[in-house]
Design a protein around this motif. Structure first.
Motif, PDB file in Angstrom:
ATOM      1  N   GLY A 191      -8.686  -7.215  -4.984  1.00 25.95           N
ATOM      2  CA  GLY A 191      -8.432  -7.834  -6.277  1.00 25.95           C
ATOM      3  C   GLY A 191      -6.959  -8.003  -6.592  1.00 25.95           C
ATOM      4  O   GLY A 191      -6.602  -8.356  -7.721  1.00 25.95           O
ATOM      5  N   PHE A 192      -6.095  -7.774  -5.618  1.00 25.69           N
ATOM      6  CA  PHE A 192      -4.656  -7.957  -5.838  1.00 25.69           C
ATOM      7  C   PHE A 192      -3.970  -8.222  -4.504  1.00 25.69           C
ATOM      8  O   PHE A 192      -4.503  -7.919  -3.433  1.00 25.69           O
ATOM      9  CB  PHE A 192      -4.023  -6.733  -6.507  1.00 25.69           C
ATOM     10  CG  PHE A 192      -4.221  -5.440  -5.762  1.00 25.69           C
ATOM     11  CD1 PHE A 192      -3.395  -5.074  -4.709  1.00 25.69           C
ATOM     12  CD2 PHE A 192      -5.255  -4.579  -6.114  1.00 25.69           C
ATOM     13  CE1 PHE A 192      -3.582  -3.878  -4.015  1.00 25.69           C
ATOM     14  CE2 PHE A 192      -5.447  -3.375  -5.435  1.00 25.69           C
ATOM     15  CZ  PHE A 192      -4.613  -3.033  -4.383  1.00 25.69           C
ATOM     16  N   ILE A 193      -2.794  -8.781  -4.589  1.00 26.33           N
ATOM     17  CA  ILE A 193      -1.988  -9.051  -3.401  1.00 26.33           C
ATOM     18  C   ILE A 193      -1.047  -7.871  -3.177  1.00 26.33           C
ATOM     19  O   ILE A 193      -0.696  -7.177  -4.138  1.00 26.33           O
ATOM     20  CB  ILE A 193      -1.194 -10.355  -3.578  1.00 26.33           C
ATOM     21  CG1 ILE A 193      -0.649 -10.860  -2.241  1.00 26.33           C
ATOM     22  CG2 ILE A 193      -0.042 -10.182  -4.566  1.00 26.33           C
ATOM     23  CD1 ILE A 193      -0.499 -12.339  -2.169  1.00 26.33           C
ATOM     24  N   PRO A 194      -0.641  -7.594  -1.931  1.00 25.48           N
ATOM     25  CA  PRO A 194       0.366  -6.556  -1.712  1.00 25.48           C
ATOM     26  C   PRO A 194       1.702  -6.991  -2.331  1.00 25.48           C
ATOM     27  O   PRO A 194       2.370  -7.904  -1.835  1.00 25.48           O
ATOM     28  CB  PRO A 194       0.474  -6.464  -0.187  1.00 25.48           C
ATOM     29  CG  PRO A 194      -0.809  -7.016   0.321  1.00 25.48           C
ATOM     30  CD  PRO A 194      -1.169  -8.103  -0.649  1.00 25.48           C
ATOM     31  N   VAL A 195       2.067  -6.360  -3.423  1.00 26.68           N
ATOM     32  CA  VAL A 195       3.305  -6.713  -4.129  1.00 26.68           C
ATOM     33  C   VAL A 195       4.498  -6.140  -3.374  1.00 26.68           C
ATOM     34  O   VAL A 195       4.484  -4.987  -2.951  1.00 26.68           O
ATOM     35  CB  VAL A 195       3.267  -6.175  -5.572  1.00 26.68           C
ATOM     36  CG1 VAL A 195       4.629  -6.296  -6.232  1.00 26.68           C
ATOM     37  CG2 VAL A 195       2.199  -6.917  -6.377  1.00 26.68           C
ATOM     38  N   ASN A 196       5.531  -6.948  -3.211  1.00 22.49           N
ATOM     39  CA  ASN A 196       6.765  -6.473  -2.588  1.00 22.49           C
ATOM     40  C   ASN A 196       7.831  -6.133  -3.627  1.00 22.49           C
ATOM     41  O   ASN A 196       8.297  -5.011  -3.697  1.00 22.49           O
ATOM     42  CB  ASN A 196       7.320  -7.516  -1.612  1.00 22.49           C
ATOM     43  CG  ASN A 196       7.046  -7.159  -0.167  1.00 22.49           C
ATOM     44  OD1 ASN A 196       5.922  -6.780   0.159  1.00 22.49           O
ATOM     45  ND2 ASN A 196       8.046  -7.267   0.684  1.00 22.49           N
ATOM     46  N   ARG A 238      -1.426  -2.800 -11.984  1.00 21.57           N
ATOM     47  CA  ARG A 238      -1.961  -1.454 -11.784  1.00 21.57           C
ATOM     48  C   ARG A 238      -2.539  -1.254 -10.382  1.00 21.57           C
ATOM     49  O   ARG A 238      -2.289  -0.244  -9.730  1.00 21.57           O
ATOM     50  CB  ARG A 238      -3.031  -1.150 -12.835  1.00 21.57           C
ATOM     51  CG  ARG A 238      -3.634   0.253 -12.704  1.00 21.57           C
ATOM     52  CD  ARG A 238      -4.641   0.530 -13.814  1.00 21.57           C
ATOM     53  NE  ARG A 238      -3.979   0.636 -15.103  1.00 21.57           N
ATOM     54  CZ  ARG A 238      -3.393   1.745 -15.565  1.00 21.57           C
ATOM     55  NH1 ARG A 238      -3.414   2.858 -14.829  1.00 21.57           N
ATOM     56  NH2 ARG A 238      -2.819   1.751 -16.734  1.00 21.57           N
ATOM     57  N   GLY A 239      -3.334  -2.206  -9.908  1.00 21.45           N
ATOM     58  CA  GLY A 239      -3.969  -2.043  -8.602  1.00 21.45           C
ATOM     59  C   GLY A 239      -2.960  -1.923  -7.482  1.00 21.45           C
ATOM     60  O   GLY A 239      -3.060  -1.026  -6.635  1.00 21.45           O
ATOM     61  N   ALA A 240      -1.982  -2.817  -7.464  1.00 20.40           N
ATOM     62  CA  ALA A 240      -0.980  -2.793  -6.393  1.00 20.40           C
ATOM     63  C   ALA A 240      -0.145  -1.528  -6.445  1.00 20.40           C
ATOM     64  O   ALA A 240       0.124  -0.903  -5.403  1.00 20.40           O
ATOM     65  CB  ALA A 240      -0.086  -4.028  -6.489  1.00 20.40           C
ATOM     66  N   PHE A 241       0.292  -1.115  -7.623  1.00 15.65           N
ATOM     67  CA  PHE A 241       1.107   0.091  -7.731  1.00 15.65           C
ATOM     68  C   PHE A 241       0.323   1.335  -7.349  1.00 15.65           C
ATOM     69  O   PHE A 241       0.827   2.222  -6.648  1.00 15.65           O
ATOM     70  CB  PHE A 241       1.664   0.248  -9.155  1.00 15.65           C
ATOM     71  CG  PHE A 241       3.093  -0.182  -9.280  1.00 15.65           C
ATOM     72  CD1 PHE A 241       4.138   0.691  -8.993  1.00 15.65           C
ATOM     73  CD2 PHE A 241       3.407  -1.462  -9.685  1.00 15.65           C
ATOM     74  CE1 PHE A 241       5.454   0.305  -9.101  1.00 15.65           C
ATOM     75  CE2 PHE A 241       4.726  -1.868  -9.799  1.00 15.65           C
ATOM     76  CZ  PHE A 241       5.755  -0.995  -9.503  1.00 15.65           C
ATOM     77  N   THR A 242      -0.927   1.411  -7.774  1.00 14.52           N
ATOM     78  CA  THR A 242      -1.737   2.586  -7.479  1.00 14.52           C
ATOM     79  C   THR A 242      -1.988   2.710  -5.983  1.00 14.52           C
ATOM     80  O   THR A 242      -1.890   3.802  -5.404  1.00 14.52           O
ATOM     81  CB  THR A 242      -3.064   2.513  -8.248  1.00 14.52           C
ATOM     82  OG1 THR A 242      -2.790   2.462  -9.659  1.00 14.52           O
ATOM     83  CG2 THR A 242      -3.929   3.725  -7.956  1.00 14.52           C
ATOM     84  N   LYS A 243      -2.302   1.590  -5.336  1.00 12.43           N
ATOM     85  CA  LYS A 243      -2.545   1.615  -3.900  1.00 12.43           C
ATOM     86  C   LYS A 243      -1.260   1.918  -3.136  1.00 12.43           C
ATOM     87  O   LYS A 243      -1.256   2.734  -2.197  1.00 12.43           O
ATOM     88  CB  LYS A 243      -3.123   0.276  -3.441  1.00 12.43           C
ATOM     89  CG  LYS A 243      -3.411   0.173  -1.947  1.00 12.43           C
ATOM     90  CD  LYS A 243      -4.519   1.121  -1.518  1.00 12.43           C
ATOM     91  CE  LYS A 243      -5.867   0.555  -1.846  1.00 12.43           C
ATOM     92  NZ  LYS A 243      -6.976   1.359  -1.259  1.00 12.43           N
ATOM     93  N   ALA A 244      -0.152   1.291  -3.511  1.00 10.42           N
ATOM     94  CA  ALA A 244       1.120   1.541  -2.831  1.00 10.42           C
ATOM     95  C   ALA A 244       1.543   2.994  -2.998  1.00 10.42           C
ATOM     96  O   ALA A 244       2.061   3.616  -2.058  1.00 10.42           O
ATOM     97  CB  ALA A 244       2.204   0.610  -3.369  1.00 10.42           C
ATOM     98  N   ALA A 245       1.325   3.572  -4.175  1.00  5.68           N
ATOM     99  CA  ALA A 245       1.687   4.977  -4.410  1.00  5.68           C
ATOM    100  C   ALA A 245       0.847   5.904  -3.539  1.00  5.68           C
ATOM    101  O   ALA A 245       1.356   6.901  -3.006  1.00  5.68           O
ATOM    102  CB  ALA A 245       1.508   5.318  -5.889  1.00  5.68           C
ATOM    103  N   ALA A 246      -0.432   5.597  -3.378  1.00  9.24           N
ATOM    104  CA  ALA A 246      -1.298   6.425  -2.533  1.00  9.24           C
ATOM    105  C   ALA A 246      -0.870   6.333  -1.071  1.00  9.24           C
ATOM    106  O   ALA A 246      -0.786   7.350  -0.371  1.00  9.24           O
ATOM    107  CB  ALA A 246      -2.751   5.982  -2.689  1.00  9.24           C
ATOM    108  N   TYR A 247      -0.606   5.126  -0.603  1.00 16.17           N
ATOM    109  CA  TYR A 247      -0.124   4.953   0.764  1.00 16.17           C
ATOM    110  C   TYR A 247       1.186   5.715   0.979  1.00 16.17           C
ATOM    111  O   TYR A 247       1.377   6.404   1.983  1.00 16.17           O
ATOM    112  CB  TYR A 247       0.116   3.472   1.060  1.00 16.17           C
ATOM    113  CG  TYR A 247      -1.112   2.626   1.322  1.00 16.17           C
ATOM    114  CD1 TYR A 247      -2.369   3.183   1.548  1.00 16.17           C
ATOM    115  CD2 TYR A 247      -1.005   1.233   1.365  1.00 16.17           C
ATOM    116  CE1 TYR A 247      -3.470   2.387   1.798  1.00 16.17           C
ATOM    117  CE2 TYR A 247      -2.108   0.429   1.618  1.00 16.17           C
ATOM    118  CZ  TYR A 247      -3.337   1.000   1.825  1.00 16.17           C
ATOM    119  OH  TYR A 247      -4.427   0.196   2.080  1.00 16.17           O
TER     120      TYR A 247
END
Length: 292
Positions: free
Chosen positions: A197-202, A250-259
């Motif tokens: 539901g989101f793109i990988p934000v850079n 929210r989705g991109a930040f949450t996923k990037a933080a977990a990674y």
């Protein structure tokens, strides 16, 4: 009020809006834009700065006076950035060497996340090499990552066969031998974004705590101006390329933080609501004012 933004359209909009709000904005032209990150994060030498999403997370984790203005200045698919010259594929990463410009480079964090989550790769079973340090003072590479000798560059090491895989975005060399390690990488990336539901934000926009205190009206005006530019340029695809607002990011930040946490990029977990609360408190606005 000093600003560093890589895109001309966003810079023009932000400058005009900040000026109208009573500030005296000045654009500092630094190319490539990521070279401004270190001074902004560690010394607050500018007030508003385009930043990689992982740099924001690292800055918060290390207690730097950095806040998030929720605007995506660069979003892109990432699966195609894992490349090789030979007959290796993504399934061969374990047991082979992989080069990445910096351990905290956002492209690398996204790709390593895909490797573990989609392909079951144990990152510690690959031979990792980095070529630069971190933007955030106090951050270090994990003990299981090797730093390349001073003066060496990833594109040259990759083309000359000293690393088997490279993670490269803008620095990818033009060579007919280069191919993606993930088959049908662009299609895989598009499907990943549809599923998530989101793109990988850079890149997003950071502001210093001092700027929030001294220039809040100008910062908010700049946000609105840049938001208008970004939303006007969306192509209507299934997933926005430039999400704007706290909830959209929210989705991109949450996923990037977990990674980033599982890869030892962060010394502690960073909850997205921490970013939201710190920014809104500093600017004196409710989350809804910034798309929350």
């Amino acid at each position: 009020m000093k600003l560093v933004l890589g895109r001309e359209d966003l810079a023009a909009a932000a400058l005009a809006a900040a000026r109208e709000a009573g500030a005296q904005p000045e654009r500092i032209d630094i190319k490539p834009v990521h070279k401004a990150s270190r001074g902004f994060v560690n010394a607050s030498d500018v007030d508003l700065c385009e930043l990689a999403i992982v740099t924001v997370l690292q800055a918060v984790a290390h207690g730097k006076p950095v806040l998030l203005l929720p605007l995506t200045t660069l979003g892109r698919h990432q699966h195609q950035t894992l490349v090789t010259l030979g007959r290796l594929s993504v399934a061969d990463v374990e047991g082979h060497s992989v080069g990445v410009r910096a351990w905290s480079q956002t492209t690398g964090v996204w790709v390593r996340g895909f490797l573990t989550e989609q392909y079951g790769i144990d990152l510690r079973k690959a031979d990792w090499t980095t070529y630069e340090g971190h933007h955030v003072e106090g951050a270090e590479d994990p003990s299981w990552v090797r730093r390349a000798p001073a003066g060496t560059k990833l594109p040259a090491d990759f083309l000359e066969g000293r690393v088997d895989f490279g993670i490269m975005g803008n620095e990818l060399p033009s060579d007919d031998r280069v191919r993606t390690a993930v088959d049908n990488a662009h299609q895989v990336a598009e499907q990943w974004s549809r599923d998530q539901g989101f793109i990988p934000v850079n890149h997003v926009v950071g502001i210093s705590e001092a700027a929030a205190a001294q220039h809040a009206p100008a910062v908010l005006a700049a946000y609105e101006a840049m938001r208008s530019v970004l939303t006007a340029k969306e192509d209507g695809g299934p997933v926005p390329l430039h999400p704007v607002g706290f909830e959209a990011l929210r989705g991109a930040f949450t996923k990037a933080a977990a990674y980033a946490l599982e890869q030892d990029v962060l010394p502690r977990a960073v909850d997205y609501d921490e970013l939201v609360e710190r920014t809104c408190s500093a600017l004196g606005v409710p989350p809804s004012r910034l798309g929350g």
